[in-house]
Design a protein around this motif. Structure first.
Motif, PDB file in Angstrom:
ATOM      1  N   GLU A 164      -5.223  19.391 -12.606  1.00 12.48           N
ATOM      2  CA  GLU A 164      -4.119  18.538 -12.163  1.00 12.48           C
ATOM      3  C   GLU A 164      -3.273  19.208 -11.103  1.00 12.48           C
ATOM      4  OE1 GLU A 164      -1.951  17.295 -15.577  1.00 12.48           O
ATOM      5  OE2 GLU A 164      -3.484  15.855 -16.239  1.00 12.48           O
ATOM      6  N   GLU A 192       0.827  -1.206   0.000  1.00 15.87           N
ATOM      7  CA  GLU A 192       0.000   0.000   0.000  1.00 15.87           C
ATOM      8  C   GLU A 192       0.867   1.264   0.000  1.00 15.87           C
ATOM      9  OE1 GLU A 192      -2.542  -0.257   3.329  1.00 15.87           O
ATOM     10  OE2 GLU A 192      -3.712  -1.960   2.572  1.00 15.87           O
ATOM     11  N   ARG A 208       2.582  15.576 -11.958  1.00 19.26           N
ATOM     12  CA  ARG A 208       1.487  16.345 -12.564  1.00 19.26           C
ATOM     13  C   ARG A 208       1.470  17.769 -12.045  1.00 19.26           C
ATOM     14  NH1 ARG A 208      -3.817  12.337 -12.339  1.00 19.26           N
ATOM     15  NH2 ARG A 208      -3.098  10.812 -13.904  1.00 19.26           N
ATOM     16  N   GLN A 211       2.357   1.675  -3.415  1.00 18.48           N
ATOM     17  CA  GLN A 211       1.363   2.203  -4.343  1.00 18.48           C
ATOM     18  C   GLN A 211       1.085   3.679  -4.070  1.00 18.48           C
ATOM     19  OE1 GLN A 211      -1.983  -0.413  -3.813  1.00 18.48           O
ATOM     20  NE2 GLN A 211      -1.112  -2.046  -5.083  1.00 18.48           N
ATOM     21  N   MET A 212       0.969   4.013  -2.783  1.00 16.56           N
ATOM     22  CA  MET A 212       0.735   5.415  -2.436  1.00 16.56           C
ATOM     23  C   MET A 212       1.914   6.288  -2.855  1.00 16.56           C
ATOM     24  SD  MET A 212      -0.248   6.935   1.319  1.00 16.56           S
ATOM     25  CE  MET A 212      -1.598   5.759   1.408  1.00 16.56           C
ATOM     26  N   TYR A 213       3.136   5.718  -2.690  1.00 15.23           N
ATOM     27  CA  TYR A 213       4.325   6.465  -3.082  1.00 15.23           C
ATOM     28  C   TYR A 213       4.318   6.734  -4.588  1.00 15.23           C
ATOM     29  CZ  TYR A 213       9.236   7.326  -4.197  1.00 15.23           C
ATOM     30  OH  TYR A 213      10.390   7.854  -4.692  1.00 15.23           O
ATOM     31  N   ARG A 214       4.001   5.664  -5.365  1.00 18.08           N
ATOM     32  CA  ARG A 214       3.943   5.863  -6.817  1.00 18.08           C
ATOM     33  C   ARG A 214       2.854   6.865  -7.198  1.00 18.08           C
ATOM     34  NH1 ARG A 214       4.769   0.077  -7.087  1.00 18.08           N
ATOM     35  NH2 ARG A 214       2.515  -0.196  -7.371  1.00 18.08           N
ATOM     36  N   HIS A 215       1.702   6.764  -6.496  1.00 20.52           N
ATOM     37  CA  HIS A 215       0.616   7.704  -6.788  1.00 20.52           C
ATOM     38  C   HIS A 215       1.041   9.136  -6.454  1.00 20.52           C
ATOM     39  CE1 HIS A 215      -3.473   9.089  -7.367  1.00 20.52           C
ATOM     40  NE2 HIS A 215      -3.487   9.599  -6.150  1.00 20.52           N
ATOM     41  N   ASN A 216       1.714   9.280  -5.319  1.00 26.63           N
ATOM     42  CA  ASN A 216       2.176  10.624  -4.934  1.00 26.63           C
ATOM     43  C   ASN A 216       3.213  11.150  -5.925  1.00 26.63           C
ATOM     44  OD1 ASN A 216       0.532  10.684  -2.703  1.00 26.63           O
ATOM     45  ND2 ASN A 216       2.086   9.913  -1.295  1.00 26.63           N
ATOM     46  N   ARG A 217       4.071  10.246  -6.424  1.00 29.65           N
ATOM     47  CA  ARG A 217       5.040  10.676  -7.418  1.00 29.65           C
ATOM     48  C   ARG A 217       4.343  11.150  -8.693  1.00 29.65           C
ATOM     49  NH1 ARG A 217      10.415   9.259  -7.256  1.00 29.65           N
ATOM     50  NH2 ARG A 217      10.443  10.476  -9.193  1.00 29.65           N
ATOM     51  N   ILE A 218       3.295  10.397  -9.079  1.00 27.18           N
ATOM     52  CA  ILE A 218       2.544  10.809 -10.266  1.00 27.18           C
ATOM     53  C   ILE A 218       1.887  12.163 -10.037  1.00 27.18           C
ATOM     54  CG2 ILE A 218       0.548  10.241 -11.711  1.00 27.18           C
ATOM     55  CD1 ILE A 218       1.230   7.289 -11.262  1.00 27.18           C
ATOM     56  N   LEU A 219       1.271  12.329  -8.849  1.00 28.82           N
ATOM     57  CA  LEU A 219       0.627  13.611  -8.537  1.00 28.82           C
ATOM     58  C   LEU A 219       1.655  14.740  -8.472  1.00 28.82           C
ATOM     59  CD1 LEU A 219      -1.976  12.583  -5.789  1.00 28.82           C
ATOM     60  CD2 LEU A 219      -2.361  12.988  -8.225  1.00 28.82           C
TER      61      LEU A 219
END
Length: 439
Positions: A408, A208, A222, A211-219
């Motif tokens: 974004e 988790e 962006r 996944q959160m780290y990757r999501h934060n990197r994407i955000l």
């Protein structure tokens, strides 16, 4: 645990064996003391037992049942002198005192297995392993030890008893050890299961977090791209505004400045009035251009309005300005939104409806708004639409690009798609949980 069990078993078996032998020696001592003591009182003054008492002892000890259990008996005097023996050839001889004899002379009943290498036993050629029991014989009056009786007892029954006692002690220790090991195994097994459960939970938590780290990197990426694009768009807007001011109001004001000089040079009143009229028209045009430019820069007062009211205002202004009809589906929006989200929603609706009017002539204009948990979802759709290349982002206008970057930058998602039955759908989704708490 096994080593401890072996040590405890050997120690317990040794104690049980010793206690059993001592109990056997004590019982034998009580039995023989009542027989020997009355017949051996003459040893107070005599070195060897008189013939009469010796004959009586031979008679008492000669019974078959007694002789099977106690095949040999000697009466020792201090110094290793044999005062009586069931083997007549040993009477009157001296032998090295055995350890049991030394202890018995001190008044102790002792027992030990026979030493087949002792000289008195070699004379009789004893080959069986008997139990030697040394019993002190006391004087009636004084109670002092006057002699020691050495009795050889057959160990058959004793060995059987010892075997059963050792077996029982080993079974008891083995059972206790097994119970302890089962208990320890249960504790370790339960602890192992708990560790495995915590390991699985930790692995799930790590997944988790990853996944959160990757999501934060994407955000973050962006947001960085959006910030750079917003800065670029802001610069483009400033250039456009500067160009509009330079090409419109600035030119008109420059023309007005020239007209002032013409008014000053006019000599006739009629000519002066004509020049003043022209100057008034030029200034009116400049003022109208300035108001037109300013109108696009000013945002209405929406800070204190809830989102449904903001949507109604945007839709009402659009309907009044374009003469078209907009269908609104808006659910209940609870919680307080930040100004950034309100402004983003306002600009999204404004640009989306303008595009619907421009590309679909206002046909099927629909606004939908809903709140799913902590995600705000806004949709503007129509029955017309832009080209496929436009939806793929190849020829987005400045407004849609600005909207994408604005959404974004708030960590949201902006999407333009073509509807299945025809038309265009513009959608934005923004998570508002943290923003609402801050508000």
């Amino acid at each position: 645990m096994l080593v401890a069990m072996m040590a405890a078993g050997l120690f317990t078996a040794e104690i049980v064996s010793k206690a059993t032998i001592e109990n056997t020696a004590s019982a034998t001592a009580l039995l023989l003391d009542s027989i020997l003591e009355p017949l051996t009182q003459d040893l107070v003054t005599e070195k060897v037992l008189p013939a009469k008492q010796a004959a009586e002892l031979d008679r008492l000890l000669g019974a078959d049942q007694f002789r099977q259990r106690f095949p040999y008996l000697e009466i020792w005097r201090e110094g290793g002198l044999v005062a009586y023996s069931t083997t007549p050839g040993l009477v009157g001889q001296r032998f090295p005192p055995p350890d049991g004899l030394v202890r018995a002379l001190k008044g102790e009943v002792s027992a030990q297995y026979i030493d087949l290498n002792a000289r008195e036993h070699l004379i009789r050629a004893i080959s069986s392993k008997y139990l030697e029991i040394y019993i002190p014989i006391r004087e009636d009056r004084s109670g002092r030890v006057i002699a020691v009786a050495e009795i050889h007892e057959s160990p058959a029954s004793l060995e059987r008893e010892l075997w059963w006692l050792r077996l029982k002690s080993w079974l008891a220790i083995g059972g206790a050890t097994s119970l302890i090991m089962i208990g320890l195994f249960g504790i370790v097994y339960r602890g192992n299961q708990l560790i495995l459960l915590q390991k699985r939970q930790l692995e799930e938590r790590l997944v988790e977090i990853e996944q959160m780290y990757r999501h934060n990197r994407i955000l973050k990426d962006r947001a960085q791209r959006a910030s750079g694009r917003v800065a670029e768009l802001t610069e483009n807007n400033l250039r456009r505004i500067g160009a509009d001011l330079h090409d419109g109001p600035a030119q008109l004001i420059g023309l007005a400045a020239l007209s002032v000089e013409h008014v000053r040079r006019a000599e006739a009143p009629a000519e002066r009035e004509k020049e003043l009229g022209a100057l008034s028209c030029v200034l009116s045009d400049a003022l109208r251009d300035i108001r037109t430019v300013s109108k696009g820069l000013i945002l209405p007062e929406i800070e204190g309005l809830p989102l449904p009211d903001i949507i109604k205002r945007v839709v009402s202004d659009h309907e009044r300005r374009t003469g078209t009809k907009v269908v609104v589906h808006c659910g209940e929006i609870s919680g307080v939104l930040t100004d950034a989200i309100k402004i983003c929603a306002y600009r999204f609706l404004q640009e989306g409806l303008n595009n619907a009017f421009r590309h679909a002539s206002g046909n099927g204009q629909t606004v939908m708004c809903r709140l799913d948990d902590a995600a705000l979802n806004l949709v503007v759709q129509d029955d017309g639409g832009m080209s496929t290349s436009g939806m793929n982002g190849l020829d987005f206008g400045l407004g849609l690009i600005g909207l994408r970057e604005r959404v974004e930058s708030l960590g949201g998602v902006f999407c333009v798609s073509q509807r299945a039955g025809g038309g265009t759908k513009v959608e934005m989704t923004v998570v508002i949980a943290e923003e609402s708490q801050d508000g």
